[in-house]
Design a protein around this motif. Sequence first.
Motif, PDB file in Angstrom:
ATOM      1  N   GLU A  97       0.829  -1.204   0.000  1.00 43.35           N
ATOM      2  CA  GLU A  97       0.000   0.000   0.000  1.00 43.35           C
ATOM      3  C   GLU A  97       0.867   1.260   0.000  1.00 43.35           C
ATOM      4  OE1 GLU A  97      -3.414   2.382   2.519  1.00 43.35           O
ATOM      5  OE2 GLU A  97      -3.134   0.246   2.923  1.00 43.35           O
TER       6      GLU A  97
ATOM      7  N   ARG B 294       0.928   3.988  -3.101  1.00 45.99           N
ATOM      8  CA  ARG B 294       0.618   5.411  -2.896  1.00 45.99           C
ATOM      9  C   ARG B 294       1.715   6.321  -3.440  1.00 45.99           C
ATOM     10  NH1 ARG B 294      -3.703   6.470   0.158  1.00 45.99           N
ATOM     11  NH2 ARG B 294      -4.658   4.738   1.275  1.00 45.99           N
TER      12      ARG B 294
ATOM     13  N   LEU C 117      -4.321   7.325  -7.242  1.00 44.29           N
ATOM     14  CA  LEU C 117      -5.323   8.257  -6.727  1.00 44.29           C
ATOM     15  C   LEU C 117      -5.848   7.870  -5.361  1.00 44.29           C
ATOM     16  CD1 LEU C 117      -7.389   8.880  -9.994  1.00 44.29           C
ATOM     17  CD2 LEU C 117      -5.651  10.363  -8.960  1.00 44.29           C
ATOM     18  N   SER C 118      -6.235   6.590  -5.175  1.00 44.34           N
ATOM     19  CA  SER C 118      -6.795   6.210  -3.875  1.00 44.34           C
ATOM     20  C   SER C 118      -6.792   4.695  -3.705  1.00 44.34           C
ATOM     21  CB  SER C 118      -8.221   6.738  -3.718  1.00 44.34           C
ATOM     22  OG  SER C 118      -9.105   6.018  -4.556  1.00 44.34           O
ATOM     23  N   PHE C 119      -6.924   4.273  -2.444  1.00 44.83           N
ATOM     24  CA  PHE C 119      -7.032   2.855  -2.113  1.00 44.83           C
ATOM     25  C   PHE C 119      -7.888   2.704  -0.864  1.00 44.83           C
ATOM     26  CE2 PHE C 119      -5.728  -0.761   0.474  1.00 44.83           C
ATOM     27  CZ  PHE C 119      -5.930  -1.792  -0.421  1.00 44.83           C
ATOM     28  N   LYS C 120      -8.802   1.735  -0.903  1.00 47.74           N
ATOM     29  CA  LYS C 120      -9.602   1.370   0.273  1.00 47.74           C
ATOM     30  C   LYS C 120      -9.844  -0.128   0.203  1.00 47.74           C
ATOM     31  CE  LYS C 120     -11.776   5.656   1.248  1.00 47.74           C
ATOM     32  NZ  LYS C 120     -12.742   6.296   2.024  1.00 47.74           N
TER      33      LYS C 120
ATOM     34  N   SER D  81      -8.720   0.218  -5.880  1.00 39.85           N
ATOM     35  CA  SER D  81      -7.709   1.241  -6.127  1.00 39.85           C
ATOM     36  C   SER D  81      -8.078   2.018  -7.373  1.00 39.85           C
ATOM     37  CB  SER D  81      -6.296   0.644  -6.234  1.00 39.85           C
ATOM     38  OG  SER D  81      -6.191  -0.250  -7.307  1.00 39.85           O
ATOM     39  N   GLU D  82      -7.824   3.311  -7.319  1.00 41.11           N
ATOM     40  CA  GLU D  82      -8.104   4.208  -8.438  1.00 41.11           C
ATOM     41  C   GLU D  82      -6.790   4.778  -8.935  1.00 41.11           C
ATOM     42  OE1 GLU D  82     -12.260   6.387  -7.734  1.00 41.11           O
ATOM     43  OE2 GLU D  82     -10.841   6.685  -6.082  1.00 41.11           O
ATOM     44  N   TRP D  83      -6.670   4.836 -10.253  1.00 42.87           N
ATOM     45  CA  TRP D  83      -5.460   5.323 -10.926  1.00 42.87           C
ATOM     46  C   TRP D  83      -5.861   6.343 -11.976  1.00 42.87           C
ATOM     47  CZ3 TRP D  83      -0.872   3.435  -9.116  1.00 42.87           C
ATOM     48  CH2 TRP D  83      -0.974   2.350  -8.251  1.00 42.87           C
TER      49      TRP D  83
END
Length: 103
Positions: A27, A31, A37-40, A53-55
């Motif tokens: 993670e 990042r 962009l994001s991870f959850k 995850s968003e890229w």
Amino acid sequence: MFLVVFRNRKRTDIDGAAYGADAQRMEDRARAQPGFLSFKSYTADDGEVIALSEWRSAEAARAWGSEPDHARTQARGRTDYYQDYTLFTCENPRTHRFERPGE
């Protein structure tokens, strides 16, 4: 935007400490990748995990997928951590958004 959905179940005999250390390292490295962009991550009551995850682009997500440490850790995941997994990807997903106005 490029969306990656990683749906998985862990093995019952998993080394939790080793998995946790690898997951945190991945993670942190993700990042720091260009285009991240994001991870959850969410865990269901039955143990299934959904990680999102968003890229910025498909290219950025693919570059992360082939990053050497990530590739080694993916291989370890197949041998040591996961019972099964499915990876879904989508470029420019159709998005509907709702936000309640401030009260």
